[in-house]
Design a protein around this motif. Structure first.
Motif, mmCIF file in Angstrom:
data_model
loop_
_atom_site.group_PDB
_atom_site.id
_atom_site.type_symbol
_atom_site.label_atom_id
_atom_site.label_comp_id
_atom_site.label_asym_id
_atom_site.label_seq_id
_atom_site.Cartn_x
_atom_site.Cartn_y
_atom_site.Cartn_z
ATOM 1 N N GLU A 40 0.698 -1.156 0.158
ATOM 2 C CA GLU A 40 0.003 -0.022 0.045
ATOM 3 C C GLU A 40 0.930 1.419 0.086
ATOM 4 N N ALA A 41 0.284 2.517 0.003
ATOM 5 C CA ALA A 41 0.973 3.796 -0.170
ATOM 6 C C ALA A 41 2.319 3.559 -1.281
ATOM 7 N N VAL A 42 1.845 3.334 -2.090
ATOM 8 C CA VAL A 42 3.028 3.342 -3.587
ATOM 9 C C VAL A 42 2.501 4.328 -4.592
ATOM 10 N N ILE A 43 1.259 4.233 -4.796
ATOM 11 C CA ILE A 43 0.563 4.865 -5.815
ATOM 12 C C ILE A 43 0.033 6.237 -5.172
ATOM 13 N N THR A 44 -0.482 6.077 -3.982
ATOM 14 C CA THR A 44 -1.087 7.317 -3.263
ATOM 15 C C THR A 44 -0.109 7.390 -1.991
ATOM 16 N N ALA A 45 -0.407 8.753 -1.381
ATOM 17 C CA ALA A 45 0.382 8.999 -0.146
ATOM 18 C C ALA A 45 -0.427 8.093 1.048
ATOM 19 N N VAL A 46 -1.776 8.091 1.000
ATOM 20 C CA VAL A 46 -2.571 7.410 1.948
ATOM 21 C C VAL A 46 -3.169 6.419 1.289
ATOM 22 N N PRO A 47 -3.207 5.023 1.673
ATOM 23 C CA PRO A 47 -3.777 3.838 0.997
ATOM 24 C C PRO A 47 -5.303 4.195 1.050
ATOM 25 N N ALA A 48 -5.916 3.844 -0.272
ATOM 26 C CA ALA A 48 -7.504 4.013 -0.336
ATOM 27 C C ALA A 48 -7.781 3.054 0.502
ATOM 28 N N GLY A 49 -8.958 3.283 1.381
ATOM 29 C CA GLY A 49 -9.589 2.603 2.194
ATOM 30 C C GLY A 49 -8.977 2.804 3.609
ATOM 31 N N GLU A 50 -7.898 3.286 3.836
ATOM 32 C CA GLU A 50 -7.622 3.490 5.416
ATOM 33 C C GLU A 50 -8.088 4.561 6.101
ATOM 34 N N VAL A 51 -8.518 5.639 5.405
ATOM 35 C CA VAL A 51 -9.278 6.780 6.026
ATOM 36 C C VAL A 51 -10.717 6.605 5.670
ATOM 37 N N THR A 52 -11.503 6.094 6.861
ATOM 38 C CA THR A 52 -12.826 6.154 6.095
ATOM 39 C C THR A 52 -13.752 6.616 7.249
ATOM 40 N N PRO A 53 -15.037 7.127 7.042
ATOM 41 C CA PRO A 53 -15.729 7.542 8.136
ATOM 42 C C PRO A 53 -16.276 6.334 8.776
ATOM 43 N N GLN A 54 -16.948 6.553 9.961
ATOM 44 C CA GLN A 54 -17.368 5.469 10.655
ATOM 45 C C GLN A 54 -18.700 4.853 10.228
ATOM 46 N N GLY A 55 -18.742 3.463 9.858
ATOM 47 C CA GLY A 55 -19.752 2.562 9.253
ATOM 48 C C GLY A 55 -19.795 2.819 7.701
ATOM 49 N N LYS A 56 -18.856 3.535 7.311
ATOM 50 C CA LYS A 56 -18.848 3.482 5.606
ATOM 51 C C LYS A 56 -17.458 3.202 5.223
ATOM 52 N N ASP A 57 -17.337 2.763 3.808
ATOM 53 C CA ASP A 57 -16.157 2.413 3.170
ATOM 54 C C ASP A 57 -15.342 3.499 2.401
ATOM 55 N N HIS A 58 -15.908 4.717 2.367
ATOM 56 C CA HIS A 58 -15.137 5.794 2.055
ATOM 57 C C HIS A 58 -15.773 7.167 2.218
ATOM 58 N N PHE A 59 -14.976 8.126 2.219
ATOM 59 C CA PHE A 59 -15.420 9.407 2.172
ATOM 60 C C PHE A 59 -16.212 10.195 0.796
ATOM 61 N N ALA A 60 -17.053 10.640 1.000
ATOM 62 C CA ALA A 60 -17.851 11.169 -0.342
ATOM 63 C C ALA A 60 -17.880 12.514 -0.325
ATOM 64 N N VAL A 61 -17.234 13.260 0.737
ATOM 65 C CA VAL A 61 -17.125 14.710 0.592
ATOM 66 C C VAL A 61 -15.603 14.877 1.044
ATOM 67 N N PHE A 62 -15.024 15.880 0.207
ATOM 68 C CA PHE A 62 -13.438 16.253 0.343
ATOM 69 C C PHE A 62 -13.046 16.656 1.735
ATOM 70 N N THR A 63 -13.727 17.624 2.425
ATOM 71 C CA THR A 63 -13.300 18.556 3.349
ATOM 72 C C THR A 63 -13.152 17.288 4.783
ATOM 73 N N PRO A 64 -14.187 16.990 5.086
ATOM 74 C CA PRO A 64 -13.582 15.800 6.197
ATOM 75 C C PRO A 64 -12.659 14.805 6.008
ATOM 76 N N TYR A 65 -12.718 14.255 4.601
ATOM 77 C CA TYR A 65 -11.594 13.413 4.339
ATOM 78 C C TYR A 65 -10.141 14.072 4.349
ATOM 79 N N TYR A 66 -10.157 15.307 4.040
ATOM 80 C CA TYR A 66 -8.816 15.852 4.150
ATOM 81 C C TYR A 66 -8.432 16.083 5.637
ATOM 82 N N ARG A 67 -9.421 16.339 6.539
ATOM 83 C CA ARG A 67 -9.044 16.382 7.911
ATOM 84 C C ARG A 67 -8.509 15.024 8.360
#
Length: 454
Positions: free
Chosen positions: A129-156
Motif C-alpha cells: 500500500e501507499a505506493v501509488i497514493t500518499a495514504v492508501p485507499a480505504g485506510e481513512v474512512t468515516p464510521q460505518g462507511k467504506d469511503h468519504f464522499a465529501v472532500f473536506t472531512p476526508y482531508y481533515r
C-alpha cells in the motif's frame, strides 16, 4: 519452491527506484527480478493514447537505466500479466511476487487473478500500500462507511493519518539469469502522432522538475489558479506513471507555509478520488450520484469543443493547450468541463473520453471523478453550479495572456477584450479567423437548470 531467495518486483504504476516499497522489499531477498509486463488488455484496447505510450516508453527506458546503475536491469514481457508473471516465476523459481495496490476495477480484478494463479502454484503475492497514493485507499474512512464522499472531512482525517517515511533506492541488486527482453519504443505501443509539446517521461526528469518546483512552491497558494502565470508543478504525469512518489512529495514539501499546504491539499484531492474509485469502481463509467440527466446529442457542438472552436476564447485556449501539450491547466479543465456538461449539456463521458485520448496524466481515478465533480454527478456538494467562462476568464486570465498564448488568431487584441471578440468592431472581426459563440451562455445555463429540475 526449488530456488528460495528469488523474488519478483512487478512494476505497474510505480516506475521508479527511489521510494519504491515494491522494489525495496523484493530486493531484500538474495536475488530479484524487476519485471514490467506490457499488458495486452490495455495496449490492445480500443482506447489508444500516443501521448501516454510515448511517455511510458521513455519512463521504462529511464527505469532500466536506473536499475542498471544498481546492478540490475528491467525485464520486459508482453501479454497477459497473470500468464507472464507466472511464466517468469516458474523460470527463476521465485517464491514471492511484490506489487503495488491500485484502485480501478480492472486493476483490482487483475490483482485478484494474480493472487489466485500464484496461490495455485504455491507462491506468495505481497501487495504494498501507499505506493501509488500518499495514504492508501480505504485506510481513512468515516464510521460505518467504506469511503468519504465529501472532500473536506476526508482531508481533515488524511492530514493527521500516519504516513510512511520515504525509502532510498536499494543499495545493490542481484538478479538470476534470464532473458531481459526489449524496452519498447512508443511506436510499438501505440501508433499515431503525439502532441508536439508533451512532457518527457522518466524518473530522472521527474526528480529534476520536483527539485525545481520545491523552490517555487511558496507562491502556490497565491497564484496556482492564475492561468497565464502557470505556477503549477506539472508533476501530474509523473505521479500517474509513478516516476515520482506521492509519499516523498508530501514529505519533502511539508506544510510549513501556505504555499506548501495548498499544494499538499491537491495531493490529498488525488488520494480522495482514488479512495472513491476504489470503493465504487463502477464510477469510472457510471454516475456516482445520478441526477436523471437526459444528455443532449450534439455532434457539431462536441466537435467544436474538442477542436477549440467554441467562440469562447478561454474554453478554446484550454482545449488547444490540451492538444498541443497533452496537458491542461487545472483551472482550464474545470472551465472547459463545466462548459461541456452544463452549458452545452453534453454527457460528461464524452469529455472524459477526449481527455483520456490526449492527457499524459490520464488517470482513471482523477480524470473520471473530476469530470463527475464538474458535471454534478459526483462528489460536488453544489452539483448544479455553472462556471461562467467570461467570469472565470476575468478572474483567472484578466489580461488575456493565457488566451493569446494558445489562440494565435487573437494575439493582436489587447488586454481583456480578447475574451469577447464578438464585441469588437465588425471590420476587425471579419479579419479574424475565429468563430462566433456556438451557444448563448444564459440560454445554455437555463437549459441545464431546467433539465436538472425536471
Amino acid at each position: 519452491m526449488g530456488n528460495a531467495g528469488v523474488s519478483i518486483a512487478l512494476f505497474t504504476r510505480d516506475l521508479r527506484v527511489h521510494d519504491n516499497p515494491v522494489l525495496s522489499a523484493a530486493a531484500a531477498a538474495a536475488r530479484v527480478v524487476p519485471l514490467f509486463v506490457l499488458d495486452e488488455a490495455i495496449i490492445g484496447s480500443d482506447h489508444p493514447c500516443p501521448n501516454r505510450a510515448a511517455f511510458l516508453a521513455e519512463s521504462l527506458a529511464d527505469l532500466d537505466a536506473g536499475l542498471r546503475e544498481l546492478g540490475g536491469r528491467l525485464v520486459v514481457r508482453r501479454g497477459s500479466v497473470v500468464a507472464e508473471v507466472s511464466r517468469v516465476a516458474e523460470e527463476v523459481g521465485a517464491d514471492e511476487v511484490h506489487v503495488a495496490a491500485d484502485v480501478s476495477g480492472y486493476a483490482q480484478r487483475r490483482l485478484q487473478a494474480l493472487h489466485r494463479a500464484l496461490s495455485a502454484e504455491g507462491r506468495d503475492l505481497v501487495v504494498h500500500e501507499a505506493v501509488i497514493t500518499a495514504v492508501p485507499a480505504g485506510e481513512v474512512t468515516p464510521q460505518g462507511k467504506d469511503h468519504f464522499a465529501v472532500f473536506t472531512p476526508y482531508y481533515r482525517r488524511w492530514s493527521t493519518a500516519p504516513k510512511r517515511r520515504p525509502l532510498g533506492p536499494p543499495s545493490r541488486l542481484a538478479m538470476p539469469r534470464l532473458s531481459a527482453g526489449r524496452i519498447p519504443s512508443a511506436a510499438q505501443l501505440c501508433a499515431g502522432e503525439t502532441s508536439p509539446d508533451r512532457p518527457v517521461g522518466g524518473e530522472g526528469t521527474a526528480r529534476r522538475l520536483f527539485d525545481e518546483w520545491t523552490r517555487s512552491v511558496r507562491d502556490y497558494a497565491d497564484d496556482h489558479d492564475d492561468l497565464a502565470a502557470d505556477n503549477t508543478s506539472r508533476l501530474s504525469p509523473y505521479l500517474h506513471f509513478g516516476c515520482l512518489s506521492p509519499v516523498e512529495l508530501v514529505d519533502r514539501v511539508g506544510t510549513g507555509d501556505p504555499g506548501a499546504e495548498a499544494f499538499v491539499r491537491q495531493v490529498a484531492w488525488r488520494d480522495f478520488h482514488h479512495q472513491v474509485l476504489a470503493a465504487r469502481p463502477a464510477a469510472s463509467q457510471h454516475d456516482y450520484r445520478s441526477r436523471g440527466d437526459r444528455w443532449r446529442h450534439d455532434e457539431r457542438a462536441l466537435e467544436a469543443w474538442k477542436q477549440g472552436r467554441t467562440g469562447y476564447p478561454i474554453i478554446d485556449a484550454g482545449m488547444r493547450q490540451l492538444a498541443r501539450e497533452g496537458w491542461m491547466h487545472n483551472r482550464a479543465r474545470l472551465i472547459a468541463g463545466s462548459f461541456l456538461t452544463k452549458t452545452l449539456y453534453i454527457d460528461w463521458r464524452w469529455g472524459a473520453r477526449h481527455f483520456l485520448d490526449l492527457l499524459v496524466d490520464g488517470d482513471i481515478a482523477n480524470n473520471q471523478m473530476n469530470w463527475q465533480w464538474v458535471a454534478g454527478t459526483g462528489t460536488d456538494t453544489r452539483p448544479n453550479r455553472v462556471l461562467n467562462p467570461l467570469a472565470q476568464a476575468k478572474r483567472y486570465d484578466p489580461n488575456g495572456d493565457y488566451v493569446r498564448r494558445y489562440v494565435p488568431e487573437l494575439r493582436g487584441i489587447d488586454g481583456g477584450a480578447v475574451h469577447q471578440p464578438w464585441r469588437l468592431d465588425p471590420d476587425i472581426r471579419r479579419r479574424l479567423d475565429y468563430p462566433e459563440p456556438i451557444v448563448d451562455l444564459d440560454e445554455g445555463a437555463e437549459r441545464f437548470r431546467t433539465a436538472r429540475r425536471a
